[in-house]
Design an enzyme around this catalytic site. Structure first.
Site, mmCIF file in Angstrom:
data_model
loop_
_atom_site.group_PDB
_atom_site.id
_atom_site.type_symbol
_atom_site.label_atom_id
_atom_site.label_comp_id
_atom_site.label_asym_id
_atom_site.label_seq_id
_atom_site.Cartn_x
_atom_site.Cartn_y
_atom_site.Cartn_z
ATOM 1 N N LYS A 53 43.882 34.333 31.359
ATOM 2 C CA LYS A 53 43.580 33.324 32.382
ATOM 3 C C LYS A 53 42.339 32.520 31.974
ATOM 4 O O LYS A 53 42.301 31.297 32.106
ATOM 5 C CB LYS A 53 43.359 34.002 33.744
ATOM 6 C CG LYS A 53 44.651 34.519 34.361
ATOM 7 C CD LYS A 53 44.435 35.400 35.592
ATOM 8 C CE LYS A 53 45.772 36.023 36.024
ATOM 9 N NZ LYS A 53 45.678 36.916 37.175
ATOM 10 N N GLN A 97 41.229 40.218 40.419
ATOM 11 C CA GLN A 97 42.398 40.786 39.732
ATOM 12 C C GLN A 97 42.827 42.086 40.416
ATOM 13 O O GLN A 97 42.009 42.969 40.659
ATOM 14 C CB GLN A 97 42.057 41.018 38.249
ATOM 15 C CG GLN A 97 43.231 41.452 37.399
ATOM 16 C CD GLN A 97 44.319 40.389 37.262
ATOM 17 O OE1 GLN A 97 44.050 39.184 37.337
ATOM 18 N NE2 GLN A 97 45.555 40.808 37.068
ATOM 19 N N ASP A 120 44.992 32.167 44.327
ATOM 20 C CA ASP A 120 46.111 33.098 44.131
ATOM 21 C C ASP A 120 47.166 32.932 45.236
ATOM 22 O O ASP A 120 48.295 33.396 45.082
ATOM 23 C CB ASP A 120 45.593 34.549 44.209
ATOM 24 C CG ASP A 120 45.502 35.220 42.849
ATOM 25 O OD1 ASP A 120 46.287 34.867 41.963
ATOM 26 O OD2 ASP A 120 44.657 36.126 42.707
HETATM 27 N N1 GUN Z 1 47.770 41.368 39.412
HETATM 28 C C1 GUN Z 1 49.011 41.120 38.952
HETATM 29 N N2 GUN Z 1 49.344 39.824 39.138
HETATM 30 C C2 GUN Z 1 48.283 39.240 39.731
HETATM 31 C C3 GUN Z 1 48.009 37.915 40.159
HETATM 32 O O1 GUN Z 1 48.831 37.002 40.069
HETATM 33 N N3 GUN Z 1 46.781 37.719 40.709
HETATM 34 C C4 GUN Z 1 45.872 38.718 40.869
HETATM 35 N N4 GUN Z 1 44.703 38.417 41.438
HETATM 36 N N5 GUN Z 1 46.086 39.949 40.472
HETATM 37 C C5 GUN Z 1 47.289 40.217 39.917
#
Ligand code: GUN
Length: 283
Positions: A53, A97, A120
């Site tokens: 990311k 995350q 998100d």
């Molecule tokens: N863990 C797995 N996929 C995601 C996501 O799209 N965002 C976040 N914050 N955590 C995750």
């Protein structure tokens, strides 16, 4: 028949070029889109997602900052950090995350993020906005899936879409977005009886279960559009999806590969949401 591949990698690359231009325009107005990422603990998969990311942010001209916290961090300390970021003018998006260690409530953490910085799309306010068709941040994986389907000019309206998996992050919201596009939506999950009866009638089949080879070609209708959200390692350590790709591509009309399918689009929609958040800030 051999299915046409919907390459998330290619679509992501096209979209990121446009996003870079949008970021440059914002910079001319003195605004650099900013994303704060919070990583708690040492989970290697989470670490590699976060790295990807951040790399995507830097390639798109988005400022990103990583807050790494030990897995001994208390919920209170984490909430305090989010509060600081909610108030920080240079940060337009906040991402914590997931998953978090067991002693921290994911619900409390998600609710602490300002809905206006929830890139998100996980905050209950934004989920409510999504469900009622209001303008909001859409959750990145479901958003990316809709973009992939549309990129091939595939009609969603009136089609039977079957979603296998009911997670808050993927299954539930992707069903909502398909419904918004006028599909007839069926959800299947771990307690569904006779799953094949549903999946076999799917024109669009989204599989988000997290188990390698969960779905064989026997579960797929001839000509179906197959979207594989799974990212699993097989016995040889290779990345594979939830669907038996080799079998499925012989009968599907379109299919997403793993890797190079949904994954790159998830990150791309995160960049999109962050840029939109910065644009709103500048307006
Ligand atoms: N863990 C797995 N996929 C995601 C996501 O799209 N965002 C976040 N914050 N955590 C995750």
């Amino acid at each position: 028949m051999s299915a046409t591949i919907i390459s998330g990698k290619e679509l992501a690359s096209e979209k990121r070029k446009q996003m870079k231009e949008e970021t440059e325009k914002l910079k001319e107005q003195g605004i650099t889109p900013g994303l704060a990422v919070i990583l708690v603990g040492e989970d290697p998969a989470s670490r590699s997602y976060v790295k990807a990311k951040q790399k995507a942010c830097s390639e798109t001209g988005i400022h990103s900052e990583l807050e790494e916290l030990p897995d001994t961090v208390t919920e209170e300390e984490l909430l305090e950090k989010i509060d600081q970021l909610n108030k920080a003018d240079h940060i337009h998006g906040i991402l914590v995350q997931l998953p978090l260690p067991g002693h921290i409530s994911e619900e409390a953490v998600i609710e602490a993020i300002s809905p206006e910085k929830d890139v998100d799309g996980f905050h209950p306010v934004n989920i409510g906005r999504m469900m009622t068709g209001q303008d909001t941040f859409l959750p990145c994986t479901p958003f990316g899936i809709i973009e992939m389907i549309k990129s091939k000019g595939i009609e969603i309206k009136g089609k039977h879409a079957v979603v296998v998996g009911r997670s808050n992050i993927v299954g539930k919201p992707v069903g909502q977005l398909l419904l918004k596009e006028d599909a007839t939506v069926t959800y299947c999950h771990s307690r569904t009886e006779n799953m094949k009866d549903y999946t076999k009638s799917a024109d669009i089949l989204v599989v988000a279960v997290g188990k390698a080879f969960f779905l064989s070609k026997d579960y797929i209708k001839e000509g179906a559009v197959v979207i594989d959200v799974g990212v699993n390692r097989n016995d040889d350590g290779k990345l594979v999806g939830d669907v038996d790709y080799e079998g499925a591509k012989e009968i599907a009309s379109y299919i997403t590969p793993v890797p190079g399918g949904v994954g790159p689009m998830t990150i791309t929609m995160l960049l999109h949401n962050t840029i939109v958040s910065a644009q709103k800030y500048s307006a």
